[in-house]
Design a protein around this motif. Structure first.
Motif, short mmCIF file in Angstrom:
data_model
loop_
_atom_site.label_atom_id
_atom_site.label_comp_id
_atom_site.label_asym_id
_atom_site.label_seq_id
_atom_site.Cartn_x
_atom_site.Cartn_y
_atom_site.Cartn_z
N THR A 146 -18.98 -25.70 46.63
CA THR A 146 -19.83 -26.87 46.59
C THR A 146 -20.53 -27.02 45.24
O THR A 146 -20.94 -26.03 44.64
CB THR A 146 -20.87 -26.85 47.72
OG1 THR A 146 -21.69 -28.00 47.62
CG2 THR A 146 -21.73 -25.61 47.69
N ASP A 147 -20.65 -28.24 44.79
CA ASP A 147 -21.41 -28.53 43.59
C ASP A 147 -22.89 -28.36 43.92
O ASP A 147 -23.32 -28.64 45.04
CB ASP A 147 -21.13 -29.96 43.13
CG ASP A 147 -21.29 -30.15 41.65
OD1 ASP A 147 -22.09 -29.42 41.03
OD2 ASP A 147 -20.64 -31.05 41.10
N ASN B 290 -25.37 -30.04 42.27
CA ASN B 290 -25.95 -31.38 42.17
C ASN B 290 -25.06 -32.40 42.86
O ASN B 290 -23.99 -32.73 42.35
CB ASN B 290 -26.15 -31.76 40.70
CG ASN B 290 -27.15 -30.84 40.02
OD1 ASN B 290 -28.23 -30.62 40.53
ND2 ASN B 290 -26.75 -30.28 38.90
N MET B 291 -25.50 -32.85 44.03
CA MET B 291 -24.78 -33.86 44.81
C MET B 291 -25.79 -34.85 45.40
O MET B 291 -26.95 -34.49 45.58
CB MET B 291 -24.02 -33.22 45.98
CG MET B 291 -22.95 -32.26 45.61
SD MET B 291 -22.09 -31.67 47.08
CE MET B 291 -23.37 -30.70 47.87
N ASP C 208 -28.23 -31.49 48.19
CA ASP C 208 -27.72 -30.66 47.09
C ASP C 208 -27.02 -29.42 47.64
O ASP C 208 -27.13 -29.08 48.82
CB ASP C 208 -28.84 -30.29 46.13
CG ASP C 208 -29.87 -29.37 46.78
OD1 ASP C 208 -29.59 -28.17 46.90
OD2 ASP C 208 -30.94 -29.87 47.16
N LEU D 9 -20.95 -24.55 42.40
CA LEU D 9 -20.57 -25.06 41.08
C LEU D 9 -21.81 -25.59 40.39
O LEU D 9 -22.60 -26.29 41.02
CB LEU D 9 -19.60 -26.23 41.22
CG LEU D 9 -18.25 -25.96 41.85
CD1 LEU D 9 -17.48 -27.27 41.97
CD2 LEU D 9 -17.47 -24.98 41.01
N THR D 10 -21.98 -25.28 39.12
CA THR D 10 -23.14 -25.78 38.40
C THR D 10 -22.89 -25.77 36.90
O THR D 10 -22.07 -25.00 36.41
CB THR D 10 -24.40 -24.95 38.73
OG1 THR D 10 -25.52 -25.50 38.05
CG2 THR D 10 -24.23 -23.49 38.37
N THR D 11 -23.59 -26.63 36.20
CA THR D 11 -23.57 -26.60 34.74
C THR D 11 -24.65 -25.66 34.22
O THR D 11 -24.69 -25.34 33.05
CB THR D 11 -23.81 -28.01 34.15
OG1 THR D 11 -25.04 -28.51 34.67
CG2 THR D 11 -22.68 -28.95 34.49
N LYS E 172 -19.58 -24.67 35.23
CA LYS E 172 -18.71 -25.70 34.67
C LYS E 172 -18.98 -25.84 33.18
O LYS E 172 -20.14 -25.72 32.78
CB LYS E 172 -18.95 -27.04 35.36
CG LYS E 172 -18.69 -27.02 36.85
CD LYS E 172 -18.81 -28.39 37.47
CE LYS E 172 -20.24 -28.86 37.59
NZ LYS E 172 -20.35 -30.13 38.32
N GLY F 207 -16.98 -32.11 44.24
CA GLY F 207 -17.24 -32.39 42.84
C GLY F 207 -16.76 -31.34 41.87
O GLY F 207 -17.52 -30.88 41.04
N LEU F 208 -15.50 -30.95 41.93
CA LEU F 208 -14.96 -29.99 40.97
C LEU F 208 -14.79 -30.62 39.60
O LEU F 208 -14.41 -31.77 39.48
CB LEU F 208 -13.59 -29.48 41.42
CG LEU F 208 -13.56 -28.38 42.45
CD1 LEU F 208 -12.12 -27.99 42.73
CD2 LEU F 208 -14.35 -27.18 42.01
#
Length: 136
Positions: free
Chosen positions: A34-35, A37-38, A42, A64-66, A87, A117-118
């Motif tokens: 899971t991302d 930020n959604m 979240d 997943l995160t930046t 990411k 959100g990949l």
């Protein structure tokens, strides 16, 4: 999802955390990706909610995160995440981490993940260092 489908995994997709949680109440999966930020919910809140479902107490959850800050990682771990993927990342690294958490394809195994959100370089887990890139 293309990378995982190409590797033989069955992939369920959800557009946000609310949709993912709804899917998980009716479907069993081997892995959740899971991302953070959604919209609507979240990834950290989703992770906390998934851990509240008895059937998902031991299911690996990758965030997943930046961001790679220690605070963000601590929040993910406290919510119950198994690991994180920063990411952008390489497809081979995603497959390596999916294998590392025990999600294998093949006869008699589901190989299902929820992807939210990949995007596309650094991969890690809370238990240890990133797996080496292929060919290194």
């Amino acid at each position: 999802s293309f990378t995982l489908k190409g590797a033989g995994h069955e992939v369920l997709e959800a557009g946000d955390g609310v949709e993912a949680l709804t899917l998980l109440k009716t479907r069993s999966v081997d892995l959740v990706i899971t991302d953070v930020n959604m919209p609507n919910m979240d990834g950290i809140t989703l992770t906390r909610n998934i851990r509240g479902l008895p059937s998902f107490a031991r299911t690996p959850i990758l965030l997943l995160t930046t961001e790679s800050s220690p605070e963000k990682k601590a929040a993910g771990k406290a919510a119950g995440a198994t690991g994180w993927i920063v990411k952008p990342f390489q497809q081979e690294q995603l497959l390596a981490v999916v294998g590392k958490v025990g999600c294998r394809t093949g006869k008699g195994q589901r190989g299902v993940g929820i992807l939210l959100g990949l995007a596309h370089d650094a991969v890690g887990s809370f238990e240890g260092p990133s797996p080496p890139a292929p060919g290194r």
